[in-house]
Design a protein around this motif. Structure first.
Motif, mmCIF file in Angstrom:
data_model
loop_
_atom_site.group_PDB
_atom_site.id
_atom_site.type_symbol
_atom_site.label_atom_id
_atom_site.label_comp_id
_atom_site.label_asym_id
_atom_site.label_seq_id
_atom_site.Cartn_x
_atom_site.Cartn_y
_atom_site.Cartn_z
ATOM 1 N N THR A 1 7.123 -61.387 -2.605
ATOM 2 C CA THR A 1 8.219 -60.500 -2.190
ATOM 3 C C THR A 1 8.361 -59.317 -3.148
ATOM 4 O O THR A 1 9.164 -58.423 -2.916
ATOM 5 N N SER A 2 7.592 -59.315 -4.231
ATOM 6 C CA SER A 2 7.617 -58.182 -5.165
ATOM 7 C C SER A 2 6.877 -57.001 -4.542
ATOM 8 O O SER A 2 6.388 -57.081 -3.420
ATOM 9 N N SER A 3 6.790 -55.918 -5.276
ATOM 10 C CA SER A 3 6.044 -54.754 -4.782
ATOM 11 C C SER A 3 5.036 -54.332 -5.843
ATOM 12 O O SER A 3 5.187 -54.617 -7.032
ATOM 13 N N LEU A 4 3.988 -53.659 -5.390
ATOM 14 C CA LEU A 4 3.013 -53.119 -6.335
ATOM 15 C C LEU A 4 3.654 -51.982 -7.135
ATOM 16 O O LEU A 4 4.509 -51.262 -6.609
ATOM 17 N N PRO A 5 3.241 -51.793 -8.381
ATOM 18 C CA PRO A 5 3.844 -50.746 -9.207
ATOM 19 C C PRO A 5 3.293 -49.350 -8.929
ATOM 20 O O PRO A 5 3.499 -48.436 -9.720
ATOM 21 N N PHE A 6 2.565 -49.187 -7.825
ATOM 22 C CA PHE A 6 2.040 -47.877 -7.452
ATOM 23 C C PHE A 6 1.858 -47.858 -5.934
ATOM 24 O O PHE A 6 1.727 -48.900 -5.296
ATOM 25 N N PRO A 7 1.864 -46.675 -5.333
ATOM 26 C CA PRO A 7 1.695 -46.584 -3.879
ATOM 27 C C PRO A 7 0.234 -46.692 -3.457
ATOM 28 O O PRO A 7 -0.680 -46.428 -4.236
ATOM 29 N N ILE A 8 0.024 -47.084 -2.194
ATOM 30 C CA ILE A 8 -1.298 -47.051 -1.567
ATOM 31 C C ILE A 8 -1.226 -46.070 -0.404
ATOM 32 O O ILE A 8 -0.416 -46.236 0.518
ATOM 33 N N ILE A 9 -2.079 -45.058 -0.430
ATOM 34 C CA ILE A 9 -2.122 -44.065 0.642
ATOM 35 C C ILE A 9 -2.842 -44.645 1.854
ATOM 36 O O ILE A 9 -3.855 -45.328 1.720
ATOM 37 N N ALA A 10 -2.300 -44.369 3.039
ATOM 38 C CA ALA A 10 -2.955 -44.746 4.290
ATOM 39 C C ALA A 10 -3.802 -43.572 4.766
ATOM 40 O O ALA A 10 -3.294 -42.467 4.940
ATOM 41 N N ASP A 11 -5.101 -43.816 4.947
ATOM 42 C CA ASP A 11 -6.031 -42.751 5.360
ATOM 43 C C ASP A 11 -6.892 -43.266 6.510
ATOM 44 O O ASP A 11 -8.119 -43.195 6.466
ATOM 45 N N CYS A 12 -6.218 -43.776 7.562
ATOM 46 C CA CYS A 12 -6.951 -44.446 8.633
ATOM 47 C C CYS A 12 -7.864 -43.501 9.418
ATOM 48 O O CYS A 12 -8.834 -43.935 10.037
#
Length: 221
Positions: A94-105
């Protein structure tokens, strides 16, 4: 754009990410930044890499570095994959990653930034994203790029070491030798005269004697 060279201003872009819409230059602000790409979500090597980056995130933060990942899948997949990455790290899902992940589908960014690996393809025959690392300075210029094939995972300890070297040499007129780590001696550039080196480095300059008689291997603490 393909062919991005060291010293070039890194292209600004807007993209969807797991933390909302991101404008790269605005996201980075006055910080250093690392953009690193991944072939696909729910794949083994990528999961270990994002897990390792998450474990080192506090070390990058100490150095004023913001991390941002990119993968050629949709946001829904990214959010589902995040739970697996956290589980790999033995953390609460339920935690979150400490950085974003860009979606590039649509692979638009991967193409624009020259990230595709032509030798590795997905089940539909589309090229996968290579494992790129772009280190961007506070001036938004590209300071370092690394390009790994999809089959080889990156060493994030080395990326952290490289950041230490880049930040040190950005502020001081020195270079770092092979395998250098913070706290070890650095090298005085050959272009600097002995008189200038003596005034700049009051702790002393050590010159290694060489068969050629040339005094270019100069070290200082």
């Amino acid at each position: 754009m393909p062919g991005l060279l060291l010293g070039d201003v890194f292209p600004d872009f807007e993209a969807e990410s797991t933390t909302g819409d991101i404008k790269l230059h605005e996201f980075l602000g006055d910080s250093w930044g690392i953009l690193f790409s991944h072939p696909r979500d729910f794949t083994p090597v990528c999961t270990t890499e994002l897990g390792r980056a998450a474990r080192l995130s506090s070390e990058f933060s100490k150095r004023g570095v913001k991390l941002i990942a990119l993968s050629v899948d949709c946001l829904e997949d990214h959010h589902g994959w995040t739970k697996d990455i956290l589980a790999y790290n033995c953390e609460d899902s339920t935690s979150s990653l400490p950085f974003p992940i860009i979606a590039d589908c649509k692979r638009e960014l991967a193409v624009a930034l020259g990230m595709l690996d032509p030798d590795e393809k997905d089940k539909d025959g589309m090229p996968l994203t290579a494992r790129c690392v772009f280190i961007i300075g506070p001036d938004k210029r590209l300071k370092l790029s690394l390009l790994y094939p999809a089959t080889t995972g990156r060493n994030f300890d080395e990326i952290l070491r490289v950041v230490d070297s880049l930040q040190l040499t950005a502020g001081k007129r020195v270079a770092t030798p092979a395998d250098w780590k913070p706290g070890e001696c650095v090298m005085v550039p050959p272009s600097m005269s002995e008189e200038e080196a003596a005034s700049l480095f009051p702790t002393g300059v050590y010159t290694k004697e060489l068969p050629s008689g040339k005094k270019y291997l100069r070290y200082t603490p």
